[in-house]
Each structure stands twice: as C-alpha cells, then as structure tokens.
Design a protein around this motif. Structure first.
Motif, PDB file in Angstrom:
ATOM      1  N   THR A   1       0.826  -1.206   0.000  1.00 14.78           N
ATOM      2  CA  THR A   1       0.000   0.000   0.000  1.00 14.78           C
ATOM      3  C   THR A   1       0.859   1.254   0.000  1.00 14.78           C
ATOM      4  OG1 THR A   1      -0.078   0.136   2.411  1.00 14.78           O
ATOM      5  CG2 THR A   1      -1.798  -1.168   1.338  1.00 14.78           C
ATOM      6  N   VAL A   2       0.237   2.366  -0.383  1.00  7.49           N
ATOM      7  CA  VAL A   2       0.924   3.649  -0.416  1.00  7.49           C
ATOM      8  C   VAL A   2       1.289   4.116   0.990  1.00  7.49           C
ATOM      9  CG1 VAL A   2       0.642   6.094  -1.004  1.00  7.49           C
ATOM     10  CG2 VAL A   2      -0.195   4.332  -2.562  1.00  7.49           C
ATOM     11  N   GLU A   3       0.401   3.921   1.945  1.00 12.66           N
ATOM     12  CA  GLU A   3       0.612   4.452   3.288  1.00 12.66           C
ATOM     13  C   GLU A   3       1.894   3.946   3.937  1.00 12.66           C
ATOM     14  OE1 GLU A   3      -2.284   2.970   2.300  1.00 12.66           O
ATOM     15  OE2 GLU A   3      -3.391   4.807   1.991  1.00 12.66           O
TER      16      GLU A   3
ATOM     17  N   ILE B   1       8.202  -3.540  -4.173  1.00 15.17           N
ATOM     18  CA  ILE B   1       7.616  -4.725  -4.777  1.00 15.17           C
ATOM     19  C   ILE B   1       6.405  -4.402  -5.644  1.00 15.17           C
ATOM     20  CG2 ILE B   1       8.512  -6.486  -3.241  1.00 15.17           C
ATOM     21  CD1 ILE B   1       5.069  -4.912  -2.727  1.00 15.17           C
ATOM     22  N   ASN B   2       5.856  -3.190  -5.530  1.00 13.86           N
ATOM     23  CA  ASN B   2       4.790  -2.766  -6.439  1.00 13.86           C
ATOM     24  C   ASN B   2       4.784  -1.249  -6.575  1.00 13.86           C
ATOM     25  OD1 ASN B   2       3.355  -1.757  -4.203  1.00 13.86           O
ATOM     26  ND2 ASN B   2       1.911  -3.428  -4.158  1.00 13.86           N
ATOM     27  N   ASP B   3       4.112  -0.766  -7.599  1.00  9.95           N
ATOM     28  CA  ASP B   3       4.084   0.677  -7.850  1.00  9.95           C
ATOM     29  C   ASP B   3       3.269   1.433  -6.811  1.00  9.95           C
ATOM     30  OD1 ASP B   3       5.763   0.732 -10.069  1.00  9.95           O
ATOM     31  OD2 ASP B   3       4.112   0.474 -11.498  1.00  9.95           O
ATOM     32  N   GLN B   4       2.276   0.797  -6.186  1.00  8.45           N
ATOM     33  CA  GLN B   4       1.484   1.497  -5.183  1.00  8.45           C
ATOM     34  C   GLN B   4       2.361   1.937  -4.012  1.00  8.45           C
ATOM     35  OE1 GLN B   4       0.640  -1.432  -6.633  1.00  8.45           O
ATOM     36  NE2 GLN B   4      -1.112  -0.771  -7.844  1.00  8.45           N
ATOM     37  N   ALA B   5       3.167   1.038  -3.476  1.00 11.37           N
ATOM     38  CA  ALA B   5       4.082   1.400  -2.392  1.00 11.37           C
ATOM     39  C   ALA B   5       5.178   2.324  -2.917  1.00 11.37           C
ATOM     40  CB  ALA B   5       4.689   0.149  -1.767  1.00 11.37           C
ATOM     41  N   GLY B   6       5.625   2.084  -4.146  1.00 13.52           N
ATOM     42  CA  GLY B   6       6.625   2.955  -4.756  1.00 13.52           C
ATOM     43  C   GLY B   6       6.137   4.389  -4.885  1.00 13.52           C
ATOM     44  N   MET B   7       4.860   4.564  -5.184  1.00 10.58           N
ATOM     45  CA  MET B   7       4.304   5.914  -5.282  1.00 10.58           C
ATOM     46  C   MET B   7       4.270   6.594  -3.916  1.00 10.58           C
ATOM     47  SD  MET B   7       3.827   6.745  -8.399  1.00 10.58           S
ATOM     48  CE  MET B   7       2.817   8.203  -8.154  1.00 10.58           C
TER      49      MET B   7
ATOM     50  N   TYR C   1      12.403   2.391  -7.770  1.00 11.43           N
ATOM     51  CA  TYR C   1      12.227   1.362  -8.796  1.00 11.43           C
ATOM     52  C   TYR C   1      11.072   0.484  -8.342  1.00 11.43           C
ATOM     53  CZ  TYR C   1      16.968   2.895  -9.768  1.00 11.43           C
ATOM     54  OH  TYR C   1      18.062   3.664 -10.034  1.00 11.43           O
ATOM     55  N   GLY C   2      10.046   0.349  -9.161  1.00 16.57           N
ATOM     56  CA  GLY C   2       8.864  -0.416  -8.765  1.00 16.57           C
ATOM     57  C   GLY C   2       8.512  -1.498  -9.756  1.00 16.57           C
ATOM     58  N   VAL C   3       7.423  -2.194  -9.436  1.00 15.56           N
ATOM     59  CA  VAL C   3       6.924  -3.275 -10.286  1.00 15.56           C
ATOM     60  C   VAL C   3       5.426  -3.074 -10.494  1.00 15.56           C
ATOM     61  CG1 VAL C   3       6.540  -5.773 -10.474  1.00 15.56           C
ATOM     62  CG2 VAL C   3       8.633  -4.916  -9.394  1.00 15.56           C
ATOM     63  N   ASP C   4       4.963  -3.174 -11.688  1.00 12.08           N
ATOM     64  CA  ASP C   4       3.555  -3.230 -12.094  1.00 12.08           C
ATOM     65  C   ASP C   4       3.325  -2.593 -13.456  1.00 12.08           C
ATOM     66  OD1 ASP C   4       2.348  -4.687 -10.060  1.00 12.08           O
ATOM     67  OD2 ASP C   4       1.872  -2.913  -8.883  1.00 12.08           O
ATOM     68  N   GLY C   5       3.873  -1.393 -13.678  1.00 11.20           N
ATOM     69  CA  GLY C   5       3.524  -0.647 -14.881  1.00 11.20           C
ATOM     70  C   GLY C   5       2.218   0.099 -14.680  1.00 11.20           C
ATOM     71  N   ALA C   6       1.964   0.510 -13.440  1.00  4.83           N
ATOM     72  CA  ALA C   6       0.717   1.199 -13.106  1.00  4.83           C
ATOM     73  C   ALA C   6       0.650   2.568 -13.779  1.00  4.83           C
ATOM     74  CB  ALA C   6       0.593   1.350 -11.593  1.00  4.83           C
TER      75      ALA C   6
ATOM     76  N   GLU D   1      -0.304   5.510 -12.775  1.00  5.68           N
ATOM     77  CA  GLU D   1       0.220   6.645 -12.001  1.00  5.68           C
ATOM     78  C   GLU D   1       1.751   6.636 -11.964  1.00  5.68           C
ATOM     79  OE1 GLU D   1      -1.211   3.341  -9.319  1.00  5.68           O
ATOM     80  OE2 GLU D   1      -2.177   4.548 -10.846  1.00  5.68           O
ATOM     81  N   ALA D   2       2.365   5.468 -11.929  1.00  5.51           N
ATOM     82  CA  ALA D   2       3.828   5.378 -11.952  1.00  5.51           C
ATOM     83  C   ALA D   2       4.354   5.846 -13.309  1.00  5.51           C
ATOM     84  CB  ALA D   2       4.291   3.963 -11.655  1.00  5.51           C
TER      85      ALA D   2
END
Length: 186
Positions: free
Chosen positions: A80-82, A91-97, A113-118, A120-121
């Motif tokens: 998660t972002v929080e 491990i994912n773009d949500q936490a990366g954001m 550096y994140g993972v997903d291709g979201a 917003e990223a």
C-alpha cells in the motif's frame, strides 16, 4: 484457471498464468545497477505475505548480489501507499508511489524502482529528471489472453500445453515511456 497470484495448492487448478515476478525484480535491479554502477546503501519495500512479491524481491536481491549494494533497511509495505515512505526498490508501484511522494515532499533525490507498470507510476516516470526511474511492467492484457487460451483448452477437455505460464515483465523507463504513457495498462 488461476491467474496473477497463485492459490496455496496448485493441484486444485487446471492452469496458472502470471507475470514472471522473479524477472520483474531482476529488471528493477538491472536498472538500479545501471544508475549506480558502484552500488551503495539501499532500502527495500517488501510484502512477505504475498508470494508474487516475495518472488520479485528475490529476483531483485539475487541480481544485485555482489554488485556493491548494501540493503540497510527492509520495510513491510503491505503493498500500500501508506506504508511506502522510505524506499528505493518497491515490490509494487502502489508502495513505490508512496515512497515517491514522501521523497518528493522532502526534496530528497533518492531513486525509486517499482513493479507493475501502473498508470500513475508511468505518469511520474514521464516527468523530466524523475526520481521514479522505472517500473518492471506486468501485462494484464497478455495475462487475460493466456487465461482465455487455457480456459478454452480445459473446457474442451484437454490439458494446456503448459500448466504454468510465465508472462514476461518488461522495463518501462524514460527511454520508452512514450510508448506506454497513453494506455492505462499494457
């Protein structure tokens, strides 16, 4: 057909289709090695309760091994972002954001550096001199197509050619962001 994240007992499904999560982590590590050829101290946002995220982290850690990097902190981001407030590899773009927002607000130049291709990223990667350097993109569209093929085969009473289908991840960074920026997901 099990997709994206595996169930605990794969004997209960006819096929499993997902992103090659180990490769996604390795892609992030390769980008980091290119940006920091001499290595350095880094932090990792992980999510130990999720097997896909564990595979991403392992691919990342295996790839940076022996390259001069020292993991000085690991935080359970819970995806998660929080929770994503101090990181370089996520491990994912949500936490990366979340890390990106905290670092930008603090005026820190720490690369993410994140993972997903979201979507917003991808928007922040497109900014000039962004600290969000790259995302190892998944392709939900390709995963869906592979699930459809497996389901058709299973419905016909046949076994899929491959039980486990690893859909390759790929890097989205400043060099190719224009190809992916207008699409929500690839």
């Amino acid at each position: 057909v099990n997709f994206d994240t595996s169930v605990s007992n794969l004997d209960l499904v006819g096929s499993y289709v997902a992103t090659d999560n180990y490769q996604a982590g390795a892609l992030c590590a390769e980008a980091m090695i290119e940006d920091f050829p001499d290595g350095g101290e880094i932090a990792v946002l992980d999510y130990p309760a999720n097997n896909a995220c564990n595979d991403r982290e392992q691919g990342f850690l295996d790839t940076i091994e022996g390259k001069g990097f020292d993991v000085v902190a690991t935080f359970d981001a819970e995806g998660t972002v929080e929770k994503g407030q101090k990181a370089i590899f996520s491990i994912n773009d949500q936490a990366g954001m979340g890390a990106y927002a905290a670092l930008t607000t603090a005026g820190k130049e720490v690369y993410v550096y994140g993972v997903d291709g979201a979507p917003e990223a991808k928007k922040v990667i497109a900014k000039d001199n962004s600290i969000y350097r790259m995302t190892a993109a998944q392709s939900p569209i390709t995963i869906g197509k592979e699930c459809y093929k497996a389901a058709k085969t299973l419905i016909a009473g046949e076994k899929p050619e491959e039980f486990e289908v690893d859909v390759p991840a790929f890097a989205i960074d400043s060099s190719n962001i224009d190809e992916y920026l207008d699409a929500d997901w690839q």
